[in-house]
Write a protein that holds these residues in place. Structure first.
Motif, PDB file in Angstrom:
ATOM      1  N   ILE A  82       0.642  -1.130  -0.055  1.00 40.93           N
ATOM      2  CA  ILE A  82       0.035   0.212   0.031  1.00 40.93           C
ATOM      3  C   ILE A  82       0.914   1.066   0.062  1.00 40.93           C
ATOM      4  CG2 ILE A  82      -1.572   1.253   1.385  1.00 40.93           C
ATOM      5  CD1 ILE A  82      -2.975  -1.180   2.445  1.00 40.93           C
ATOM      6  N   GLY A  83       1.893   1.327   0.893  1.00 42.45           N
ATOM      7  CA  GLY A  83       2.808   2.333   0.844  1.00 42.45           C
ATOM      8  C   GLY A  83       3.409   2.643  -0.349  1.00 42.45           C
ATOM      9  N   VAL A  84       3.914   1.596  -1.092  1.00 38.88           N
ATOM     10  CA  VAL A  84       4.465   2.033  -2.296  1.00 38.88           C
ATOM     11  C   VAL A  84       3.453   2.355  -3.519  1.00 38.88           C
ATOM     12  CG1 VAL A  84       5.401   0.383  -4.556  1.00 38.88           C
ATOM     13  CG2 VAL A  84       6.172  -0.010  -2.357  1.00 38.88           C
ATOM     14  N   ALA A  85       2.422   1.696  -3.619  1.00 39.09           N
ATOM     15  CA  ALA A  85       1.305   2.279  -4.487  1.00 39.09           C
ATOM     16  C   ALA A  85       0.803   3.721  -4.252  1.00 39.09           C
ATOM     17  CB  ALA A  85       0.212   1.377  -4.622  1.00 39.09           C
ATOM     18  N   VAL A  86       0.613   4.003  -2.924  1.00 40.68           N
ATOM     19  CA  VAL A  86       0.129   5.225  -2.473  1.00 40.68           C
ATOM     20  C   VAL A  86       1.114   6.263  -2.489  1.00 40.68           C
ATOM     21  CG1 VAL A  86      -0.810   6.718  -0.356  1.00 40.68           C
ATOM     22  CG2 VAL A  86      -1.622   4.676  -1.039  1.00 40.68           C
ATOM     23  N   GLY A  87       2.560   5.898  -2.134  1.00 42.98           N
ATOM     24  CA  GLY A  87       3.585   6.830  -2.242  1.00 42.98           C
ATOM     25  C   GLY A  87       3.880   7.381  -4.024  1.00 42.98           C
ATOM     26  N   ALA A  88       3.781   6.336  -4.693  1.00 44.70           N
ATOM     27  CA  ALA A  88       4.176   6.554  -6.013  1.00 44.70           C
ATOM     28  C   ALA A  88       2.932   7.738  -6.777  1.00 44.70           C
ATOM     29  CB  ALA A  88       4.022   5.326  -6.809  1.00 44.70           C
ATOM     30  N   PRO A 304       7.466   6.931  -3.072  1.00 42.51           N
ATOM     31  CA  PRO A 304       7.174   5.640  -1.962  1.00 42.51           C
ATOM     32  C   PRO A 304       8.332   5.367  -1.272  1.00 42.51           C
ATOM     33  CG  PRO A 304       7.508   4.839  -4.288  1.00 42.51           C
ATOM     34  CD  PRO A 304       7.653   6.344  -4.313  1.00 42.51           C
ATOM     35  N   ALA A 305       9.597   5.487  -1.425  1.00 42.55           N
ATOM     36  CA  ALA A 305      10.817   5.345  -0.696  1.00 42.55           C
ATOM     37  C   ALA A 305      10.619   6.201   0.441  1.00 42.55           C
ATOM     38  CB  ALA A 305      12.081   5.458  -1.350  1.00 42.55           C
ATOM     39  N   LEU A 306      10.388   7.556   0.261  1.00 46.00           N
ATOM     40  CA  LEU A 306      10.253   8.175   1.569  1.00 46.00           C
ATOM     41  C   LEU A 306       8.963   8.111   2.356  1.00 46.00           C
ATOM     42  CD1 LEU A 306      10.819  11.034   2.996  1.00 46.00           C
ATOM     43  CD2 LEU A 306       9.408  12.192   1.473  1.00 46.00           C
ATOM     44  N   LEU A 307       7.847   7.618   1.748  1.00 46.36           N
ATOM     45  CA  LEU A 307       6.787   7.304   2.474  1.00 46.36           C
ATOM     46  C   LEU A 307       6.755   6.194   3.352  1.00 46.36           C
ATOM     47  CD1 LEU A 307       3.762   7.888   3.070  1.00 46.36           C
ATOM     48  CD2 LEU A 307       3.318   6.433   1.129  1.00 46.36           C
ATOM     49  N   LEU A 308       7.702   5.178   2.858  1.00 45.85           N
ATOM     50  CA  LEU A 308       7.912   3.964   3.585  1.00 45.85           C
ATOM     51  C   LEU A 308       8.796   4.123   4.699  1.00 45.85           C
ATOM     52  CD1 LEU A 308       7.930   1.211   0.958  1.00 45.85           C
ATOM     53  CD2 LEU A 308       6.218   1.387   2.467  1.00 45.85           C
TER      54      LEU A 308
END
Length: 349
Positions: A82-88, A304-308
């Motif tokens: 979810i983090g990867v998809a939402v961050g992107a 997404p890297a920053l969000l994760l």
């Protein structure tokens, strides 16, 4: 300066390449992929219970039914995806928003997307009694679309300018968040239900929601990349864009559609998460340049890297409790604004 053509008295000439003097796009994307892979590894292994990378690998590819396997597969893997998809999605939306408005401090919320989604969700909860994530998912998407359309109309539609869009977005945001706060205070049960959604977080989100909105996220991403060239022309100014054969009205409308799809779907899944769409485009522009054809791929990887990483920080700073990722990103965004204020000047796109 963007790659393209510019009209001159003696004919048509090609503009210098944006990437001149900057790292090759492939090298930048490789770095982004490496950072994203590292963030994914951290997200899967770090938390209240630390799980070694080898055990994470075993849990993913040869599970034995252990407690660690359950933590990785049932809790952290869905949260990470979810983090990867939402961050992107938020990173791409921010890149489009800043290019469209020619304002490096613009955020997807500027078009009222987050406010529209919040207003629709609080209406679904407080007025219609809908409290499940799947129940108000489509309300969030519809609210985001209506708010973005209203901002475009108030901004002048065909004659809209970056400044008018920004002012219209500010007005719509203020009105909608006033409505949200008023309804929450009027109905305490709405306030209790809404508080679980109003602060953006990756925790305890139903992975089925991601499956539901994934087609919308993919459609928004594809539309974003398709708009890279006309957005680059528009960033040169409307006169240059017309000279290059770009339809300003179509580019602006399709950009708003892309932002609505990306931010509406992301907000519906995780609640409003701020500043990712502001920080990442602003940060990567230093080495990507203003050309959306270079900027947007960087945003899709670094956001997404920053969000994760922000999510991991929220898990460990007050362990065994955790801080929602929106609070962490808001703190980082505040630091960015302090940095910009100390610079006293923000470069134009």
């Amino acid at each position: 300066m963007l790659t393209g053509t510019r009209l001159h008295p003696g004919g048509t000439r090609r503009l210098p390449a944006t990437g001149r003097g900057r790292p090759p796009l492939a090298a930048g994307l490789a770095l982004g992929l490496a950072l994203l892979a590292g963030a994914v590894a951290l997200s899967l292994s770090v938390g209240t219970e630390h799980i070694a990378p080898g055990e994470v690998w075993s849990a993913l590819f040869s599970p034995s039914g252990s407690k660690d396997d359950a933590i990785v597969r049932e809790l952290r893997l869905p949260r990470t995806l979810i983090g990867v998809a939402v961050g992107a999605a938020l990173g791409l939306a921010g890149g489009v928003m800043q290019t469209l408005t020619r304002n490096p401090l613009a955020d997807p919320g500027l078009l009222g997307v987050n406010a529209g989604a919040s207003a629709a969700v609080v209406t679904a909860i407080g007025v219609l009694g809908i409290t499940s994530f799947t129940g108000y998912l489509w309300f969030a998407l519809a609210g985001a679309a209506v708010a973005a359309t209203a901002v475009n109309a108030l901004g002048g539609a065909r004659s809209a300018t970056p400044v008018r869009l920004a002012l219209a977005g500010t007005a719509v945001n203020a009105a909608l968040f006033g409505y949200v706060n008023g309804l929450q205070q009027w109905d305490l049960s709405t306030l209790d239900s809404m508080r679980h959604w109003s602060v953006g977080t990756l925790a305890k989100r139903d992975p089925d929601l991601l499956v539901t909105v994934l087609p919308l996220l993919v459609a928004g991403a594809l539309l974003t990349f398709a708009l890279a060239r006309p957005l680059g022309a528009l960033a040169l100014g409307e006169d240059h864009a017309r000279a290059l054969g770009t339809s300003i009205r179509r580019t602006r409308i399709l950009s708003i559609v892309a932002i609505t799809l990306l931010c509406g779907a992301a907000t519906a899944v995780c609640g409003p998460i701020g500043f990712i769409g502001l920080m990442i485009p602003h940060a990567v522009r230093a080495f990507s340049g203003p050309d959306p054809r270079r900027l947007l791929p960087y945003c899709a990887l670094f956001a997404p890297a920053l969000l994760l990483v922000s999510d991991v920080v929220g898990r460990i700073v007050v362990s065994p409790s955790e801080i929602e990722v929106d609070i962490v990103t808001s703190f980082l965004g505040g630091l960015l604004f302090i940095h910009l204020v100390r610079q006293r000047k923000v470069a134009q796109l």
